[in-house]
Scaffold this active site. Structure first.
Site, PDB file in Angstrom:
ATOM      1  N   GLU A 165       0.813  -1.220   0.000  1.00 47.40           N
ATOM      2  CA  GLU A 165       0.000   0.000   0.000  1.00 47.40           C
ATOM      3  C   GLU A 165       0.842   1.264   0.000  1.00 47.40           C
ATOM      4  O   GLU A 165       0.417   2.300  -0.503  1.00 47.40           O
ATOM      5  CB  GLU A 165      -0.964   0.022   1.193  1.00 47.40           C
ATOM      6  CG  GLU A 165      -2.107  -0.983   1.099  1.00 47.40           C
ATOM      7  CD  GLU A 165      -1.763  -2.343   1.677  1.00 47.40           C
ATOM      8  OE1 GLU A 165      -0.570  -2.597   1.967  1.00 47.40           O
ATOM      9  OE2 GLU A 165      -2.688  -3.162   1.842  1.00 47.40           O
ATOM     10  N   PHE A 170     -11.528  -7.275  13.642  1.00 42.29           N
ATOM     11  CA  PHE A 170     -10.449  -7.747  12.777  1.00 42.29           C
ATOM     12  C   PHE A 170     -10.103  -6.665  11.747  1.00 42.29           C
ATOM     13  O   PHE A 170     -10.987  -6.104  11.109  1.00 42.29           O
ATOM     14  CB  PHE A 170     -10.870  -9.033  12.062  1.00 42.29           C
ATOM     15  CG  PHE A 170      -9.830  -9.526  11.089  1.00 42.29           C
ATOM     16  CD1 PHE A 170      -8.585  -9.949  11.546  1.00 42.29           C
ATOM     17  CD2 PHE A 170     -10.083  -9.543   9.735  1.00 42.29           C
ATOM     18  CE1 PHE A 170      -7.623 -10.383  10.656  1.00 42.29           C
ATOM     19  CE2 PHE A 170      -9.111  -9.968   8.832  1.00 42.29           C
ATOM     20  CZ  PHE A 170      -7.884 -10.390   9.293  1.00 42.29           C
ATOM     21  N   GLN A 171      -8.842  -6.371  11.620  1.00 42.65           N
ATOM     22  CA  GLN A 171      -8.321  -5.334  10.718  1.00 42.65           C
ATOM     23  C   GLN A 171      -8.963  -3.970  10.963  1.00 42.65           C
ATOM     24  O   GLN A 171      -9.218  -3.230  10.032  1.00 42.65           O
ATOM     25  CB  GLN A 171      -8.456  -5.755   9.249  1.00 42.65           C
ATOM     26  CG  GLN A 171      -7.563  -6.950   8.925  1.00 42.65           C
ATOM     27  CD  GLN A 171      -7.351  -7.190   7.439  1.00 42.65           C
ATOM     28  OE1 GLN A 171      -8.243  -6.957   6.643  1.00 42.65           O
ATOM     29  NE2 GLN A 171      -6.174  -7.672   7.083  1.00 42.65           N
ATOM     30  N   LYS A 185     -17.326  -0.738   5.717  1.00 40.64           N
ATOM     31  CA  LYS A 185     -17.805  -1.746   4.764  1.00 40.64           C
ATOM     32  C   LYS A 185     -19.305  -1.616   4.508  1.00 40.64           C
ATOM     33  O   LYS A 185     -19.752  -1.656   3.366  1.00 40.64           O
ATOM     34  CB  LYS A 185     -17.463  -3.140   5.309  1.00 40.64           C
ATOM     35  CG  LYS A 185     -17.773  -4.254   4.324  1.00 40.64           C
ATOM     36  CD  LYS A 185     -17.220  -5.593   4.808  1.00 40.64           C
ATOM     37  CE  LYS A 185     -17.745  -6.709   3.927  1.00 40.64           C
ATOM     38  NZ  LYS A 185     -16.659  -7.476   3.299  1.00 40.64           N
ATOM     39  N   MET A 232      24.163   9.047   2.790  1.00 42.49           N
ATOM     40  CA  MET A 232      24.068  10.370   3.397  1.00 42.49           C
ATOM     41  C   MET A 232      24.364  10.318   4.889  1.00 42.49           C
ATOM     42  O   MET A 232      25.074  11.167   5.427  1.00 42.49           O
ATOM     43  CB  MET A 232      22.683  10.986   3.141  1.00 42.49           C
ATOM     44  CG  MET A 232      22.578  12.429   3.583  1.00 42.49           C
ATOM     45  SD  MET A 232      23.827  13.500   2.831  1.00 42.49           S
ATOM     46  CE  MET A 232      22.972  14.082   1.373  1.00 42.49           C
TER      47      MET A 232
END
Lengths: 561, 165
Positions: A49, A111-112, A161, A475
């Site tokens: 993602e 969940f999630q 959802k 760097m």
């Protein structure tokens, strides 16, 4: 007309002119993806993602349009946070759509489930949790409006959802009006006159332009101002491309890794015209010593940028393009452009500084990273869209690739996000399939989102990745070399992958240059290859980026080669 | 530059998460909150947040600009000077020994406060006023033994014009 939340989302995306989105599906967004399948929107399936957000960001930077991505709840949403913060710091317009667990489960540690609106509150321009399907259309319209107007930025919309599944009567929403949100585009004309009065009297003026010039499409107006009045121009990292990098008035970038002449010009000028900048610490160094002989005119659409870090004589709150147009008009009315010799002495002084210390390196028997960038510039005739990772690779790209036009330079300036370049290059390539798009990378950064090679290969996006492989996190290693007595704590990447084999494993082409003689051949071959390519250059691992101003020091305290 | 107390009042959308945006801005940017009050206004869609902060003029300018930048902040006003009235409220549970009761009653009257609960050894006093008055009352009650105290932050309102007065 009856529509589900998911269908409304597709409808609004189309209405807002979106044709491409980047995303990754999951349980909470199955319904949205189902509706997506029935729409004619193009979706690119990334491999992580974070890649989706950076790709949307690269797309937005290359086009000026709003970048859109779609991810699921929980880990899908948290994986977007770095990308969102990257876009926030650089004021890039994005709409990030996240799935959420059904409303009745919110707060239950489902969940999630994660409170992504809470998590992203400080790194979005605004964000929304949609709790009723009836609000969805309006919220989405507001999200696009907020993302692209004023000082642009990322807006997150969290869709549970059941909101995506719910059916409602859908009627198109009218134009957005938010009473507490009215960015100031038109500058106060009195301030414009004050600014011009300072310009008229200035003997040693400098224009300092930033990302705001790119975002407001003000490059032409800026160039007119500079050329009419013969004022030299420097830009921040974010402003590169806002003024032609081959123009005689070009000073190069300023700041920590700015050119000698740009930093000297800032420190000796009597007028600084700052346009669409926010005086970041990497630009100013020690603020007390920054442009301390100058009166400062500061043009920015965001009032919080003004007087945040630096006191200014004439603040101008307004859109850069709009404000510069006004200034150019007053300059013309007053006939200020006629005396083109007015700043001759000042320009001579700058030329002396230019001759004293140029950006330079010496190509010996190991490949110098600067040489690779210079050759890339030559071979692409300065026309490529260049994305970068973060660190030395980014600074060498900024110094040695001379950008001709805005939106050609795609880099994570404010947040400094390693792993940005490859997915951002993918996003830019999606927008411009015919363009040469290059990601200038280090061996450290590229491994942070290397999985997106699969995305590039799957969609036939011919991104060219140039890895300046110095076997270290260059760097940080440079800081350790210069300020920590060469104590290289955890910056040596002793075990790297074989990037040629890795490219091949992804189905891309892989090329490698070990000797300076091979650089040009490898670049030419890589650029001529259809499809995505990784070109690895084994470069000098002790090379440093110069000039360098140590953090917190005045910008005239430059360490030179 | 001198840092002073400033009272800022804002009208905000009465929506979930708005307070958190305001408070998060203060913590995220290292601004200071001395006190905070929030409640609905006559319009149920709008809440009023009053924050007392400590800042020098430059910082105050930045705080105000940052607050105005929040999409949910509809209106912001500084309420520090005489053009506004400011009040706090406190509930003070004070030890009311027999020998102190007269003094407590006298103080309550002087400060135009009220006793709103009487227990065998304790009074609960309700008092309101500006910050100095509250501090003074608490200072005077302290020697008698304050068992517990609940104070609100400052609330403030702009005065309306006094035409013809």
């Amino acid at each position: 007309m009856k529509k589900t939340g998911a269908e409304i989302l597709m409808e609004i995306l189309k209405e807002e002119g979106v044709d491409t989105l980047f995303g990754f599906p999951g349980g909470a967004v199955i319904d949205l993806y189902d509706a997506l399948m029935r729409s004619d929107l193009r979706h690119l399936l990334v491999r992580h993602e974070q890649g989706a957000v950076h790709a949307a960001d690269g797309y937005a930077r290359a086009t000026g349009k709003v970048g859109v991505c779609l991810v699921t709840s929980g880990p899908g949403a948290t994986n977007t946070v770095t990308g969102i913060a990257t876009a926030y710091l650089d004021s890039i317009p994005l709409v990030v759509i996240t799935g959420q667990v059904p409303t009745q489960l919110i707060g239950n540690d489902a969940f999630q489930e994660v409170d992504i609106v809470g998590i992203t509150r400080p790194c979005t321009k605004h964000n929304y949790l949609v709790s009723r399907v009836e609000d969805l259309a309006r919220i989405l319209k507001e999200a696009f409006h907020i993302a692209r107007s004023g000082r642009p930025g990322p807006v997150l919309v969290d869709i549970p959802k059941n909101v995506g599944q719910a059916v409602t009567d859908y009627a198109p929403v009218g134009p957005v009006s938010i009473k507490s949100y009215n960015p100031t585009y038109a500058p106060n004309i009195k301030q414009i006159h004050k600014a011009v009065a300072l310009i008229r009297n200035a003997k040693r003026p400098v224009v300092f332009a930033g990302g705001g010039v790119i975002l407001s499409d003000a490059s032409a107006e800026l160039t007119t101002l500079a050329r009419t009045l013969q004022i030299p121009v420097t830009t921040s990292l974010m402003g590169l491309g806002g003024f032609p990098g081959t123009d005689p008035l070009w000073l190069g970038m300023l700041g920590m890794h700015g050119t000698y002449r740009a930093n000297m010009a800032i420190s000796h000028c009597d007028l600084l015209i700052a346009v669409g900048v926010r005086f970041d610490d990497r630009v100013t160094g020690k603020t007390d010593c920054f442009a301390c002989n100058a009166k400062i005119v500061h043009i920015d659409i965001d009032p919080t940028s003004i007087r945040k870090n630096i006191a200014v004589a004439v603040p101008v709150v307004g859109d850069c393009k709009h404000s510069l147009t006004e200034i150019n008009q007053v300059v013309e009315e007053q006939g200020l452009g006629r005396d083109s010799e007015k700043h001759a002495t000042w320009l001579e002084q700058i030329d002396t500084w230019r001759k004293e210390h140029r950006l330079s390196y010496r190509q010996q028997d190991v490949i110098k990273p600067q040489y690779v960038v210079e050759k890339l510039f030559e071979l692409t005739r300065g026309d490529a869209i260049v994305a970068t990772e973060v660190g030395q690779n980014q600074m060498w790209a900024a110094q040695f690739y001379h950008f001709k036009r805005p939106r050609q330079w795609i880099t994570s300036g404010g947040l400094g996000t390693m792993g940005f370049g490859l997915p951002a290059a993918i996003g830019a390539q999606v927008a411009f399939p015919e363009a040469v798009v290059v990601d200038i990378a280090g061996d450290g950064s590229i491994q942070m989102n290397i999985q997106e090679m699969a995305t590039a290969v799957q969609y036939g996006l011919p991104v060219k990745v140039v890895i300046l492989n110095n076997r270290c996190l260059g760097m940080v290693r440079q800081w350790q070399q210069l300020f920590y007595d060469k104590r290289y704590s955890q910056t040596l990447l002793e075990q790297g992958p074989d990037f040629v084999k890795l490219a091949e494993a992804y189905g891309a082409a892989g090329l490698r240059a070990v000797h300076p003689d091979e650089v040009e051949t490898v670049l030419a071959k890589g650029l001529a290859t259809a499809g995505p390519v990784i070109m690895e250059f084994l470069v000098d691992n002790e090379e440093c980026v110069y000039p360098m101003v140590p953090a917190g020091k005045p910008i005239t305290d430059m360490l030179l080669v | 530059m001198k840092s002073e107390k400033h009272t800022l009042t804002m009208l905000v959308d009465n929506e979930p998460g708005v307070l958190s945006r305001v408070v998060g801005l203060f913590s995220g940017r290292g601004f200071n909150i001395d006190s905070l009050c929030v409640a609905e206004t006559m319009d149920p869609k709008v809440s009023r947040i009053t924050i007392v902060t400590q800042a020098n003029p430059l910082l105050l300018e930045q705080i105000e600009k940052q607050l105005r930048k929040l999409i949910n902040v509809v209106k912001l006003r500084e309420m520090s000077d005489d053009r506004a009235v400011r009040r706090e409220m406190a509930l003070i549970c004070v030890h009311a020994r027999a020998e102190n009761r007269d003094e407590i009653l006298r103080l309550v009257n002087l400060f135009r406060a009220k006793i709103i609960d009487v227990a065998s050894n304790y009074y609960i006093i309700e008092a309101s006023g500006d910050a100095d008055k509250m501090t003074a009352l608490i200072g005077l009650l302290k020697p008698m033994g304050i068992k517990k105290i609940a104070r609100t932050g400052t609330v403030a309102l702009y005065r309306e014009p006094k035409r013809g007065i």
